[in-house]
Design an enzyme around this catalytic site. Sequence first.
Site, PDB file in Angstrom:
ATOM      1  CG  HIS A 106      49.018  14.256  48.077  1.00 30.09           C
ATOM      2  ND1 HIS A 106      48.514  15.530  47.894  1.00 30.09           N
ATOM      3  CD2 HIS A 106      50.267  14.431  48.540  1.00 30.09           C
ATOM      4  CE1 HIS A 106      49.433  16.412  48.226  1.00 30.09           C
ATOM      5  NE2 HIS A 106      50.509  15.778  48.627  1.00 30.09           N
ATOM      6  CG  ASP A 241      45.333  16.535  47.602  1.00 26.72           C
ATOM      7  OD1 ASP A 241      45.202  15.602  48.409  1.00 26.72           O
ATOM      8  OD2 ASP A 241      46.371  16.708  46.933  1.00 26.72           O
ATOM      9  CB  SER A 676      51.594  17.613  51.247  1.00 31.27           C
ATOM     10  OG  SER A 676      51.904  17.700  49.909  1.00 31.27           O
TER      11      SER A 676
HETATM   12  N1  ARG Z   1      52.024  17.115  43.557  1.00 24.96           N
HETATM   13  C1  ARG Z   1      51.469  16.812  44.837  1.00 24.96           C
HETATM   14  C2  ARG Z   1      52.526  16.962  45.907  1.00 24.96           C
HETATM   15  O1  ARG Z   1      53.662  16.702  45.716  1.00 24.96           O
HETATM   16  C3  ARG Z   1      50.975  15.417  44.982  1.00 24.96           C
HETATM   17  C4  ARG Z   1      49.846  15.074  44.170  1.00 24.96           C
HETATM   18  C5  ARG Z   1      49.529  13.613  44.228  1.00 24.96           C
HETATM   19  N2  ARG Z   1      48.775  13.307  43.062  1.00 24.96           N
HETATM   20  C6  ARG Z   1      49.223  12.652  41.978  1.00 24.96           C
HETATM   21  N3  ARG Z   1      48.499  12.722  40.911  1.00 24.96           N
HETATM   22  N4  ARG Z   1      50.306  11.902  41.958  1.00 24.96           N
HETATM   23  O2  ARG Z   1      52.217  17.249  47.026  1.00 24.96           O
END
Ligand code: ARG
Length: 741
Positions: A106, A241, A676
């Site tokens: 992501h 991811d 992330s």
């Molecule tokens: N929750 C994750 C983060 O903030 C991002 C995931 C991205 N995926 C999604 N389904 N929007 O790092």
Amino acid sequence: MVDHVLFYKKNDYVCPLKIYIKMKKFLVSVVLLLSILKTKADEGMWLPMLLGQQVYDDMVKKGLKLTKKQLYSINTSSLKDAIIIFGGGCTGEIVSNQGLIFTNHHCGYGAIAAASSVENNYLRDGFYAYSKDKEIKTTLTVQFLDRIEDVTTQVEAELKGLSWAERTAKIQEVYKKITDKVSDKENGVSAKIYSMFKDNQYIMYVYKVYRDIRLVATPPESIGKYGGDTDNWEWPRHTGDFSVFRVYASKDGKPADYSLDNTPLKPKKFLPVSLKGFKDGDYAMIYGYPGSTNRYETSYGIKLKTDIENPSLVALRDIRLKFMHEQMIKDPAIKLKLASDYASIANYWKFFDGETKQLKKFNTYEQKKKYEEEFTKWARGKAEYENLFVEYEKNYAAWTPYSKHRQYIREGILGSPLSAFASSLISLEASLTKPATSPEDIKKAVETANASRKSFLSSEDIPSDKKILGSIAKAFYYDVDKSQHPAGGFDKIAAYGSLDDEATYKKWAEDVFAKTFILDDSKWNGFVANPNASVLQNDPAFNFTAAFVKNYNTNYAPLYTSFVSRNNELGKSYMKGIMEKNPKAAKKMYPDANFSMRVSYGNVKSYKPKDAIAYDYATTAKGILEKYVPGDYEFDLPAKQVELFKKGDFGQYIDTARKDLVIAFITTNDITGGNSGSPVLDAYGNLIGLAFDGNYEALSHKLAFDKDLNRTICLDVRYLLWCLDKLGGAKNLIKELKLVK
Ligand code: ARG
């Protein structure tokens, strides 16, 4: 977790120098001495360069096997040299002596979508460069931390004697004066000053910025975003991811523009990759760049958020997401166009919805209230603190009536891409109407608008935007206090019918899109050749947006600015008071996250989210197959993966204890958006995973850390390697790594 800019911009405040010096000494000792009293939880985003002995000892007690110098050193290579800022808001790590980077899928998402086309759809199908010449150019940058410097004295000297307002107005200029002395664009040296402990300390970070970054590998989206928004922010999770990039430099190792002559960067340090796995309770450490927290927020701030800010944002994003999604599932070309924006809007839509729920569940408001009452009792007779909460109350009371309006501008009016682009033309209108503007300046302004129109059009999807504009206008009409509407702002819409009738807004939006010159190349080019303010002013898209944005900017933005400024002024005193009230607890304090490098330590750990439910600390390939729904938008998988998983073909990546492939795991580490892609390291500093999310039960973590429920969700690096090797056949990349078996 990617960050969303959410907290009030930290303005700056001068306190009398004497108090300040006392405060500074105190705070430095806070950072240096740190926690004797570390609780069982693993709260804390520590500055690795100022790690105190107490914290270090606690890390060792938890299982760390490295010296302080191996964690952070400026003279010899240390772990910090393998950690990078990836793009604008993520973390990445260097994993080979040829500048190979691991980060989240992501985090690479925008670059992967941009590199994709309907014919070569890397977002959908994945991509693996089997040799370096196949790697794909991107517009990303990465930053290595070179060194840090405490510049508090310099900053304070420049601000001496100024009032709070003057200080706020001047601070950026002061920062620039200091950073300009070390910044060197040519050689990629960039400096940034961070305010720590709510403006009590200023630290300058000096970075090396590399700008030739290439896409090396990505799994298909069905792996990289497996579970989609349904599983997002939740455990148990089965998302692969990750994505892989490489940093290039000039032949002499310097940052350089993209060029075929560039060579892979030889890093100071890279992380070995462990195939050994982990078990419940094992040491885990995360380095990275957490974006923002506000753990000293008051009850007033919590209430504003849960009652107004979050629900407004969620409602408006609901509208935008619904119309975007409708279009995306129809056509792969539209999907590629909207995917990246959609993902980030959806990500924090779910976050803020969950944040409200968790704040309520934890009774955060009531807890803060209780503490504030205690604080006020203690503050009696102490001039500096005794009226703090009376002042907070006044400040919030003054701003609260307009808070919804602000969200409806940011997430509503500016949530339509056409409207957002139109609002960017307000400054062009200003230069066209100011008699003093020189023809050269007008030319420049028009060129800028022309370039940003191109980029707007490249991601514009008219059918969804039309629906968004109509629905947003209607929502504004109903939800925002009528006394705050721009004068005549709805007159043009009313010409299409009753403002109580949804069809009116639809007809109006149709017409805006049909008539605006922004979407008409020949009319737009005519305007560019002969710019004239009246063309803008008579345009239905510009006209609508400008009325709302100007109304907000003139009448409400100044109130917001003074609200934030006053809040920061009070916040600084409050924090100082908290520390004075309980010096023992103050020793456990670390500065709020602000996208500067931090380290968090803890353990791999299972948890109990609810009565009678226990969550394991790891998920497996078996679980992926259980969730698999062929053809589904979120839970589909590549056929080859299903086949290999069914055969149990896990190669050297298998977890021998579980006799399965581990996909993801959880730790007690304290991280947030911006982390992330961060490396999850074992006791020896070997890479065991990549942090990529937080769990739903603790989504209040930016404002209140919960020691029982807070978990970081991590990708097992062995699954990453399995995807590269078994699924992608990229043995070339596996060979580059230093595997620890
Ligand atoms: N929750 C994750 C983060 O903030 C991002 C995931 C991205 N995926 C999604 N389904 N929007 O790092």
